[in-house]
Design a protein around this motif. Structure first.
Motif, PDB file in Angstrom:
ATOM      1  N   GLY A  20       0.807  -1.212   0.000  1.00 39.31           N
ATOM      2  CA  GLY A  20       0.000   0.000   0.000  1.00 39.31           C
ATOM      3  C   GLY A  20       0.838   1.258   0.000  1.00 39.31           C
ATOM      4  N   LYS A  21       1.819   1.336   0.916  1.00 32.71           N
ATOM      5  CA  LYS A  21       2.632   2.543   1.011  1.00 32.71           C
ATOM      6  C   LYS A  21       3.934   2.223   1.741  1.00 32.71           C
ATOM      7  CE  LYS A  21       2.564   7.251   2.924  1.00 32.71           C
ATOM      8  NZ  LYS A  21       1.785   8.232   3.719  1.00 32.71           N
ATOM      9  N   TRP A  22       5.030   2.632   1.155  1.00 30.77           N
ATOM     10  CA  TRP A  22       6.313   2.500   1.836  1.00 30.77           C
ATOM     11  C   TRP A  22       6.470   3.650   2.813  1.00 30.77           C
ATOM     12  CZ3 TRP A  22       9.446  -1.464   2.277  1.00 30.77           C
ATOM     13  CH2 TRP A  22       9.359  -2.499   1.336  1.00 30.77           C
ATOM     14  N   LEU A  23       6.762   3.332   4.071  1.00 33.04           N
ATOM     15  CA  LEU A  23       6.915   4.341   5.109  1.00 33.04           C
ATOM     16  C   LEU A  23       8.361   4.816   5.242  1.00 33.04           C
ATOM     17  CD1 LEU A  23       4.632   2.604   7.770  1.00 33.04           C
ATOM     18  CD2 LEU A  23       4.000   4.289   6.028  1.00 33.04           C
ATOM     19  N   LYS A  25      12.209   5.206   2.784  1.00 27.47           N
ATOM     20  CA  LYS A  25      12.756   5.204   1.428  1.00 27.47           C
ATOM     21  C   LYS A  25      14.210   4.754   1.477  1.00 27.47           C
ATOM     22  CE  LYS A  25      13.914  10.158   1.490  1.00 27.47           C
ATOM     23  NZ  LYS A  25      13.465  10.418   2.863  1.00 27.47           N
ATOM     24  N   VAL A  37       6.567  -0.638   6.138  1.00 26.69           N
ATOM     25  CA  VAL A  37       5.705  -0.594   4.963  1.00 26.69           C
ATOM     26  C   VAL A  37       4.280  -0.921   5.377  1.00 26.69           C
ATOM     27  CG1 VAL A  37       6.188  -3.015   4.413  1.00 26.69           C
ATOM     28  CG2 VAL A  37       5.378  -1.497   2.602  1.00 26.69           C
ATOM     29  N   GLU A  38       3.320  -0.329   4.684  1.00 24.64           N
ATOM     30  CA  GLU A  38       1.908  -0.631   4.900  1.00 24.64           C
ATOM     31  C   GLU A  38       1.459  -1.624   3.835  1.00 24.64           C
ATOM     32  OE1 GLU A  38      -1.749   2.045   4.040  1.00 24.64           O
ATOM     33  OE2 GLU A  38      -1.202   2.468   6.118  1.00 24.64           O
ATOM     34  N   GLU A  47       0.656  -2.487   9.264  1.00 22.28           N
ATOM     35  CA  GLU A  47       1.994  -1.918   9.150  1.00 22.28           C
ATOM     36  C   GLU A  47       3.003  -3.008   9.493  1.00 22.28           C
ATOM     37  OE1 GLU A  47       2.299   1.477  11.630  1.00 22.28           O
ATOM     38  OE2 GLU A  47       1.208   2.797  10.263  1.00 22.28           O
ATOM     39  N   GLU A  63       4.906   0.114  -4.659  1.00 23.97           N
ATOM     40  CA  GLU A  63       3.556   0.403  -4.182  1.00 23.97           C
ATOM     41  C   GLU A  63       2.528   0.003  -5.242  1.00 23.97           C
ATOM     42  OE1 GLU A  63       3.249   4.459  -3.016  1.00 23.97           O
ATOM     43  OE2 GLU A  63       4.700   4.285  -1.380  1.00 23.97           O
ATOM     44  N   THR A 236      -8.244   1.809  -5.194  1.00 26.62           N
ATOM     45  CA  THR A 236      -7.319   1.623  -4.084  1.00 26.62           C
ATOM     46  C   THR A 236      -7.264   0.132  -3.771  1.00 26.62           C
ATOM     47  OG1 THR A 236      -9.052   1.821  -2.407  1.00 26.62           O
ATOM     48  CG2 THR A 236      -7.985   3.863  -3.144  1.00 26.62           C
TER      49      THR A 236
END
Length: 459
Positions: A20-23, A25, A37-38, A47, A63, A236
């Motif tokens: 879903g989303k990298w928290l 980098k 990462v989510e 998470e 993502e 999504t």
């Protein structure tokens, strides 16, 4: 040393997840257990924390990309040794035998997984989860997930076909640039097409030797601003999984529907009488829903085929009553579960309901909170609905909606009286129950609700 981070197993037949989303980098320092990462699965949004302290070297899963559990998602530079290697992605699915009871179904990730569930929220009406029998029968027919460490990788990945599964980000790029996906070579796991593959194709065009697909119909000229009549919104991960769950339910379950009208005048008076004192004593709002839940779970004890699931050549009756409650959350509909709801008082149900609803909206539910549901209740009346036809949470046998309470003139003892009326709407699996069983259940709930009044105990 370089450490490979894998997508952790979260149990109960979850075989893949979507990034879903990298928290973090590449280049960032990450502490052990710090969220990395989510990940979105068909059970929960979670998470995934880092299992080691170190520097994130590179991301292996972009993502929007969907990958099997246990697959590598990142590389880190760390002096620490991560936990033991997680089990093969398919192990959770094939371990479910037809004779397994609910208590034998694993509820937590294996102890050796590289990564641990921190928090999450379920996505879509998945409070029940697939029955052990269904999971076992489906395993041979389902395509095996790509191995995290394949024995042999072709020198040149095969081009993806038209039916290839694409992540939302990749699909959006393909649509925007009107690409022939059959000419794009995938370099991801198992030949999956990544976002970089599409961007490279846009810059360089098809590589020599890439087979062209069958002649396509002429591409219409792009519409000008004045001609544009549509806007395409990318899905999504949560919305995609809700859609898949809905399609699965209506495809596999023959839905039937029934409704009854309930006079809840006594319930309205009871709640009004207790509301302020309960708020001061318990610190939570006393809504109508705990009273309705109590009537539903007591009725499920009498009508066990509504608290059941289809087993192919048998009907599986559930000994526990775990009630799923549909909650509208910011990311979509989610269904946390009140376990052993029949053992709670009305006051206990009010506390449990307030707790799971609040944590659902704050995305603080755990995987256990969304597992094991045996029947679902949806308070559509909170949205002003008076009649609805809900979709069953696969593989459950039914779902009940409570509609808005409205005052209407009714005939009572040959006189017109203003009463508080509410509709109950039931969708049920017609393989398991017929009209007689479903109507019997509705009448049982109706009778209990109409009997509530000043003498009803809530503790």
């Amino acid at each position: 040393m370089s450490v490979t981070i894998e997508l952790p197993h979260v149990g109960e037949s979850v075989v893949e997840g979507t990034i879903g989303k990298w928290l973090k980098k590449p280049g960032d320092m990450v502490q052990r257990y710090e969220p990395l990462v989510e990940v979105v699965t068909d059970k929960v949004t979670m998470e995934v924390p880092s299992p080691v302290t170190g520097s994130l070297l590179r991301v292996l899963a972009e993502e929007g990309e969907t990958i099997p559990m246990g697959a590598p998602i990142a590389e880190m530079d760390s002096d620490e040794v991560p936990p033991s290697t997680p089990p093969a992605p398919s192990s959770e699915l094939v371990s479910l035998s037809p004779q397994a009871s609910e208590s034998q179904v694993p509820r937590e990730a294996s102890a050796g997984t590289t990564g641990y569930l921190v928090k999450g929220a379920p996505v879509g009406p998945t409070g029940g989860g697939p029955a052990p029998e269904a999971a076992t029968q489906a395993a041979p027919a389902a395509p095996a997930p790509a191995s995290a460490t394949p024995a042999a990788t072709p020198a040149t990945p095969p081009p993806a076909r038209e039916g290839a599964r694409l992540s939302p980000a990749v699909r959006r790029l393909v649509q925007e640039h009107r690409l022939d996906i059959g000419q794009v070579q995938g370099t991801g796991m198992g030949g999956r097409i990544t976002r970089e593959d599409v961007l490279n194709f846009i810059e360089t065009g098809p590589k020599p030797g890439t087979p062209a697909t069958a002649a396509a119909s002429p591409t219409p000229a792009p519409a000008t601003d004045g001609q544009q009549e549509e806007e395409h919104v990318a899905l999504t991960p949560v919305r995609r999984m809700i859609a898949e769950a809905m399609v699965r339910s209506v495809t596999e379950i023959p839905h039937a529907w029934s409704t009854v009208e309930v006079d809840v005048t006594g319930l309205v008076a009871l709640r009004s009488q207790l509301r302020a004192d309960f708020q001061q004593r318990e610190g939570v709002e006393l809504t109508y829903l705990p009273f309705i839940i109590k009537a539903v779970v007591e009725s499920l004890k009498e009508h066990r085929t509504l608290n059941a699931s289809w087993g192919g050549d048998k009907i599986i009756l559930k000994n526990k009553i775990n009630l799923g409650i549909a909650v509208a959350a910011p990311d979509g509909l989610i269904v946390p579960v009140i376990h052993d709801a029949d053992r709670m008082s009305i006051a206990g149900l009010a506390r449990a309901l307030s707790d799971i609803a609040q944590r659902a909206r704050q995305k603080k539910l755990t995987l256990v909170d969304v597992q094991g549901g045996t029947f679902t209740l949806n308070n559509t009346g909170a949205l002003g609905s008076t009649v609805s036809q809900p979709i069953i949470n696969h593989p459950q046998a039914g779902i009940l909606t409570t509609e808005a309470i409205v005052k209407r003139p009714m005939i009572r003892d040959d006189a017109i009286a203003i009463r508080s009326m509410m509709n109950l709407c039931l969708s049920f699996d017609h393989r398991i129950n017929d009209g007689a069983e479903s109507s019997g259940f509705l009448q049982a709930v109706k009778g209990r609700l109409e009997a509530m009044g000043p003498e009803t105990a809530i503790y």
